[in-house]
Structures are given as C-alpha cells and as structure tokens.
Design a protein around this motif. Structure first.
Motif, PDB file in Angstrom:
ATOM      1  N   GLU A 355       0.803  -1.212   0.000  1.00  0.00           N
ATOM      2  CA  GLU A 355       0.000   0.000   0.000  1.00  0.00           C
ATOM      3  C   GLU A 355       0.839   1.268   0.000  1.00  0.00           C
ATOM      4  O   GLU A 355       0.377   2.324  -0.420  1.00  0.00           O
ATOM      5  N   LEU A 356       2.085   1.173   0.469  1.00  0.00           N
ATOM      6  CA  LEU A 356       2.919   2.370   0.557  1.00  0.00           C
ATOM      7  C   LEU A 356       3.102   3.040  -0.795  1.00  0.00           C
ATOM      8  O   LEU A 356       3.228   4.258  -0.887  1.00  0.00           O
ATOM      9  N   ASP A 357       3.138   2.235  -1.868  1.00  0.00           N
ATOM     10  CA  ASP A 357       3.330   2.794  -3.204  1.00  0.00           C
ATOM     11  C   ASP A 357       2.052   3.395  -3.781  1.00  0.00           C
ATOM     12  O   ASP A 357       2.093   4.042  -4.828  1.00  0.00           O
ATOM     13  N   LEU A 358       0.911   3.169  -3.090  1.00  0.00           N
ATOM     14  CA  LEU A 358      -0.373   3.591  -3.642  1.00  0.00           C
ATOM     15  C   LEU A 358      -1.069   4.695  -2.844  1.00  0.00           C
ATOM     16  O   LEU A 358      -2.032   5.281  -3.332  1.00  0.00           O
ATOM     17  N   ILE A 359      -0.605   4.945  -1.621  1.00  0.00           N
ATOM     18  CA  ILE A 359      -1.390   5.810  -0.719  1.00  0.00           C
ATOM     19  C   ILE A 359      -1.528   7.239  -1.216  1.00  0.00           C
ATOM     20  O   ILE A 359      -2.472   7.947  -0.848  1.00  0.00           O
ATOM     21  N   PHE A 360      -0.607   7.713  -2.060  1.00  0.00           N
ATOM     22  CA  PHE A 360      -0.706   9.088  -2.558  1.00  0.00           C
ATOM     23  C   PHE A 360      -1.471   9.186  -3.871  1.00  0.00           C
ATOM     24  O   PHE A 360      -1.636  10.283  -4.408  1.00  0.00           O
ATOM     25  N   ALA A 361      -1.923   8.053  -4.396  1.00  0.00           N
ATOM     26  CA  ALA A 361      -2.684   8.068  -5.652  1.00  0.00           C
ATOM     27  C   ALA A 361      -4.089   8.598  -5.399  1.00  0.00           C
ATOM     28  O   ALA A 361      -4.747   8.193  -4.429  1.00  0.00           O
ATOM     29  N   PRO A 362      -4.594   9.507  -6.232  1.00  0.00           N
ATOM     30  CA  PRO A 362      -5.955  10.031  -6.045  1.00  0.00           C
ATOM     31  C   PRO A 362      -6.976   8.907  -6.063  1.00  0.00           C
ATOM     32  O   PRO A 362      -6.962   8.049  -6.952  1.00  0.00           O
ATOM     33  N   GLY A 363      -7.866   8.901  -5.085  1.00  0.00           N
ATOM     34  CA  GLY A 363      -8.936   7.911  -5.038  1.00  0.00           C
ATOM     35  C   GLY A 363      -8.584   6.637  -4.307  1.00  0.00           C
ATOM     36  O   GLY A 363      -9.476   5.833  -4.013  1.00  0.00           O
ATOM     37  N   TYR A 364      -7.285   6.454  -3.947  1.00  0.00           N
ATOM     38  CA  TYR A 364      -6.936   5.219  -3.251  1.00  0.00           C
ATOM     39  C   TYR A 364      -7.255   5.369  -1.763  1.00  0.00           C
ATOM     40  O   TYR A 364      -6.887   6.346  -1.120  1.00  0.00           O
ATOM     41  N   SER A 365      -7.952   4.385  -1.210  1.00  0.00           N
ATOM     42  CA  SER A 365      -8.308   4.429   0.211  1.00  0.00           C
ATOM     43  C   SER A 365      -8.654   3.039   0.698  1.00  0.00           C
ATOM     44  O   SER A 365      -9.169   2.207  -0.064  1.00  0.00           O
ATOM     45  N   THR A 366      -8.346   2.803   1.974  1.00  0.00           N
ATOM     46  CA  THR A 366      -8.764   1.559   2.628  1.00  0.00           C
ATOM     47  C   THR A 366      -9.794   1.854   3.710  1.00  0.00           C
ATOM     48  O   THR A 366     -10.221   0.946   4.421  1.00  0.00           O
ATOM     49  N   LYS A 367     -10.172   3.129   3.844  1.00  0.00           N
ATOM     50  CA  LYS A 367     -11.110   3.522   4.900  1.00  0.00           C
ATOM     51  C   LYS A 367     -12.532   3.597   4.350  1.00  0.00           C
ATOM     52  O   LYS A 367     -12.740   3.910   3.183  1.00  0.00           O
ATOM     53  N   PHE A 368     -13.482   3.322   5.233  1.00  0.00           N
ATOM     54  CA  PHE A 368     -14.886   3.431   4.842  1.00  0.00           C
ATOM     55  C   PHE A 368     -15.692   3.901   6.034  1.00  0.00           C
ATOM     56  O   PHE A 368     -15.283   3.778   7.192  1.00  0.00           O
ATOM     57  N   SER A 369     -16.861   4.465   5.745  1.00  0.00           N
ATOM     58  CA  SER A 369     -17.741   4.959   6.792  1.00  0.00           C
ATOM     59  C   SER A 369     -18.436   3.790   7.480  1.00  0.00           C
ATOM     60  O   SER A 369     -19.049   2.950   6.816  1.00  0.00           O
ATOM     61  N   GLU A 370     -18.345   3.756   8.810  1.00  0.00           N
ATOM     62  CA  GLU A 370     -19.023   2.702   9.566  1.00  0.00           C
ATOM     63  C   GLU A 370     -20.532   2.906   9.564  1.00  0.00           C
ATOM     64  O   GLU A 370     -21.286   1.990   9.870  1.00  0.00           O
ATOM     65  N   VAL A 371     -20.966   4.125   9.234  1.00  0.00           N
ATOM     66  CA  VAL A 371     -22.403   4.433   9.227  1.00  0.00           C
ATOM     67  C   VAL A 371     -23.024   4.064   7.882  1.00  0.00           C
ATOM     68  O   VAL A 371     -24.026   3.353   7.811  1.00  0.00           O
ATOM     69  N   THR A 372     -22.396   4.535   6.784  1.00  0.00           N
ATOM     70  CA  THR A 372     -22.971   4.323   5.453  1.00  0.00           C
ATOM     71  C   THR A 372     -22.351   3.149   4.722  1.00  0.00           C
ATOM     72  O   THR A 372     -22.930   2.631   3.774  1.00  0.00           O
ATOM     73  N   GLY A 373     -21.151   2.750   5.150  1.00  0.00           N
ATOM     74  CA  GLY A 373     -20.457   1.668   4.463  1.00  0.00           C
ATOM     75  C   GLY A 373     -19.747   2.118   3.208  1.00  0.00           C
ATOM     76  O   GLY A 373     -19.111   1.324   2.515  1.00  0.00           O
ATOM     77  N   GLN A 374     -19.803   3.425   2.881  1.00  0.00           N
ATOM     78  CA  GLN A 374     -19.161   3.925   1.684  1.00  0.00           C
ATOM     79  C   GLN A 374     -17.672   4.117   1.904  1.00  0.00           C
ATOM     80  O   GLN A 374     -17.234   4.522   2.983  1.00  0.00           O
ATOM     81  N   MET A 375     -16.896   3.860   0.855  1.00  0.00           N
ATOM     82  CA  MET A 375     -15.462   4.058   0.924  1.00  0.00           C
ATOM     83  C   MET A 375     -15.137   5.544   0.978  1.00  0.00           C
ATOM     84  O   MET A 375     -15.874   6.389   0.468  1.00  0.00           O
ATOM     85  N   SER A 376     -13.995   5.854   1.591  1.00  0.00           N
ATOM     86  CA  SER A 376     -13.512   7.227   1.617  1.00  0.00           C
ATOM     87  C   SER A 376     -13.116   7.648   0.200  1.00  0.00           C
ATOM     88  O   SER A 376     -12.817   6.812  -0.649  1.00  0.00           O
TER      89      SER A 376
END
Length: 423
Positions: A355-376
């Motif tokens: 993931e270190l090589d991808l974290i600065f790419a626009p749109g890349y995320s591993t986080k999501f909302s616990e309320v809506t379930g949507q990705m960050s």
C-alpha cells in the motif's frame, strides 16, 4: 436578569457588622450593588436600589422576628431605615451620574464614597442614632467604611471587566483558529479544482482533435448524430460545459478567499498552536482514548501557512483514524538548517509495503464509513502530496506495525513572506 441581581445583593446584605450600639449596621451588599450597577450599564438604578431595599427589609424582618421578644410591627420599624439607605443610594448614584466616570478611577471612588457616606448619614438620621454620640467618631467610621466599600466596588467592577475582555479574547482566538482551518481547506480544494480544470482542458482539446480527425477522414458524416465524428464533438461540448462549471466554482472560491485571506505572514509557533487547538477539540469530540503531543522549534514567518495547516490537518486526521486504543500521536515542526521539517507519527497498525506505493494516488483508500459503508474518497493524501510539491517540498513515509511516520520537508526560501507560490 434583574431579579437575579436583586436577590444576590439582598443575600449579601445579610453579611453585616454593628459599628455602634443600636440597629445600624454596615453590610457587603452595597459593594455588590455598586459593582453590578457599574458593570451592567442598562440596569435601572433607582428601580434596582428600591427593590433591594424592600428585599433586605423583608429578609431582616423574617429572620429577626422569631427571635425577638417584640411584635412584628416593631421589628419591621427597626429595620425600615435600611430601606431609606438604599433608596438614597440609588437616587444619589443616578443623580451624580456615577456611570459616566468609569474611565476615571479617582473620580469614581470619590462619587461612590459620597453615595455611601451620604446614604449612611440618611439612615442614621432616620434612626436618630446620632443623638448622644460623638459626631467625630460616627463620621470617622462612616467615612472610612464608605471609602473602603467604594474601593472594593471599583476593584470588583474592573475585575469583571478584565474577565469579560479575557473571555472575549479567548472567543476571538477560537473563531480565528476556526477561520484559519476553513480557509486552509478551501485553499486545498481550490488547488485540486484548478488541477482538475487543467486536466479537463486537456481532455477537451483531445476530444476536439479527435472530432477534427474523424470529420476529415469521413466528411459529411457530421450530420449523422450517431456517427463517430458527431459523438466526438458532443463529448467535447459536454466536457466544455463541465469546464465552465469548474471555472465558475473556482472563481467563486477565489473571490471568497480574496476577501477573507490576509497575505501577512504568521510565525510558525502561532499557526502551529492553531493546529494544536483545533486538533484537541476534534479529539475531545471522539470516543477514543488518544494521547497527542505537539512540539515545534525554530523561527519562521510565512504567508504559506494555509497550505501547511491543510497538510498537517490531513496527516493528523489520518493518524487519529488509524490509531487504535491507547493510541499515541506525535506532531513536530522543526525550522533549522534552511528547511522546515514536519513530522506526524502514530503507533497504529501501520501500512503494508504494497500500500505504501499507492497511498498518494488520487482515489486510493482503505477507509470506509461505519455508518454508510461507503469508501472514503481517498483524496486526503493526494491533497497533501500536491500541496507539498506546489511549495517545492517533498513528503516521505515509513511504516511498520506500531509506528508510521510521515515526513514533509520544505526549503525555507520557498516559504518566506511575499515569495510567489505555485499554489
């Protein structure tokens, strides 16, 4: 508010001492009364003083009567002169226009002393307690107490005023810090919008070039709505409309920022403290036991602080979200050796090497909302990288389980006030 003032002054009227043999007494209530009348300029002086006199007469009568071997009327008459004191005090306070002298301490003390001394003399005359007493002794005590209570009232007034100024200053500082954060976010969004506008412009040009190429290769097909040339032209037009929308949004944000943003520089310590204050407020609103420390060192005055605040805010927010129970976050800023180095470290689970090589790419995320379930949206670190590079800086990250460190480095010459910025 008026009932509260009357009640407070009346209760303090129960704290007293007898200076002579008789019913005449000195109380603390006049100090509280004078302080509040000076501080709250809109309070009706005579109305308040009269009501206080009535309440004190009532309190003293109901407290004294159960223990007095005399009828209720007699107890009431013994305490009635105290009402005369407060009525006289209110009339004098208003007649002498005491509130007009709050900026002149000697005059204020003198006028309050006159109100107190004269009102005490009125009460003593009503009580006929001057008969058979040494006038010199009575006046000495009355004057001493009058001046003393006037001094206490002035001290009370200026203490309240100083406290109010302190609270207003704190509120102003909090609002200023919030404004800094809002503008920092707007600037970051504006930067991203401008970058996207440039990309849209390029795509539109490519679409129009494609239309020209297709139209030249197949002349006459443009009239057919489903032909490749017609489709390419429609796409170019649609992109042009999107570009105009982006332009309107960016111009609107720029106009807001031109009004709200001061181009004067801020010291490193000042805007770093703003970041700390806002972060602590943010963490206090979370149900998450975190320990966060802030350290800064060095002298730097920059007008690029909005970008730096936005960078720190994004990195700290990510660290807070990544932190687990008993999380520890450290934020440092070091200005020395011609560089400004920002470091945000946390003891979270870390980032995998993949993931270190991808974290600065626009749109890349591993986080999501616990309320809506949507990705960050995955734009936070992309913003950080773009803002950093726009100021000629660089960002690096190292991570392993239990420790993740983001390091942002700028050349101080790129941050100095009045130096043109790419952002």
């Amino acid at each position: 508010m008026i009932p509260h003032v009357i009640l407070l002054v009346s209760i303090t009227g129960l704290v007293f001492t007898y200076p002579f043999d008789g019913y005449f007494r000195f109380t603390l209530s006049v100090v509280v009364l004078a302080t509040l009348l000076l501080y709250f300029q809109r309070l009706p002086t005579i109305r308040i003083a009269t009501a206080v006199g009535v309440m004190i007469l009532f309190f003293r009568t109901i407290i004294k009567y159960p223990f007095a071997d005399e009828p209720l009327l007699s107890v009431l008459l013994h305490n009635l002169p105290s009402f005369g004191y407060y009525l006289a005090y209110g009339l004098l306070f208003r007649g002498l226009k005491v509130r007009d002298y709050t900026g002149n301490i000697p005059a204020l003390v003198l006028l309050l002393s006159i109100c107190d001394i004269t009102s005490n003399c009125v009460e003593l005359i009503i009580r006929s307690e001057l008969v058979g007493r040494s006038l010199e002794e009575v006046l000495t005590r009355v004057v001493a107490v009058g001046v003393g209570r006037a001094l206490l009232a002035v001290i009370g007034y200026y203490s309240l005023k100083r406290y109010r100024d302190f609270v207003l200053a704190e509120d102003h500082a909090a609002r200023y810090a919030e404004l800094i954060f809002i503008i920092a976010k707007l600037k970051a969004e504006l930067f991203y919008l401008k970058k996207s506008s440039a990309d849209i412009e390029l795509v539109m040009e490519k679409g129009y070039t494609l239309y020209q190429t297709l139209n030249a290769a197949h002349p006459g097909e443009l009239s057919q709505t489903d032909s490749p040339a017609a489709r390419a032209l429609a796409i170019a037009r649609d992109i042009h409309e999107v570009k105009k929308d982006y332009y309107r949004v960016t111009r609107g944000i720029e106009e807001i920022l031109n009004v709200a943003v001061s181009e004067e520089g801020l010291p490193l310590g000042e805007f770093f403290q703003i970041v700390e204050q806002n972060t602590r407020r943010y963490i206090n609103g979370l149900d998450k036991p975190l320990t966060i420390t802030f350290h800064y060192n060095g002298d730097l005055i920059t007008d690029k602080y909005y970008a730096i605040v936005s960078i720190l805010n994004n990195l700290i927010t990510n660290a807070v979200e990544a932190a687990e129970a008993a999380g520890i976050i450290t934020v440092t800023a070091q200005s020395s050796g011609g560089k400004l180095v920002l470091v945000v470290a946390d003891n979270g689970p870390g980032i995998s090497p993949e993931e270190l090589d991808l974290i600065f790419a626009p749109g890349y995320s591993t986080k999501f909302s616990e309320v809506t379930g949507q990705m960050s949206t995955g734009l936070g670190l992309s913003h950080v990288k773009n803002l950093t590079e726009s100021l000629g800086g660089e960002i690096t990250v190292s991570s392993r389980p239990g420790k993740t460190v983001f390091t942002v480095t700028f050349l101080l010459e790129n941050l100095l006030v009045n130096r043109p910025s790419l952002s």
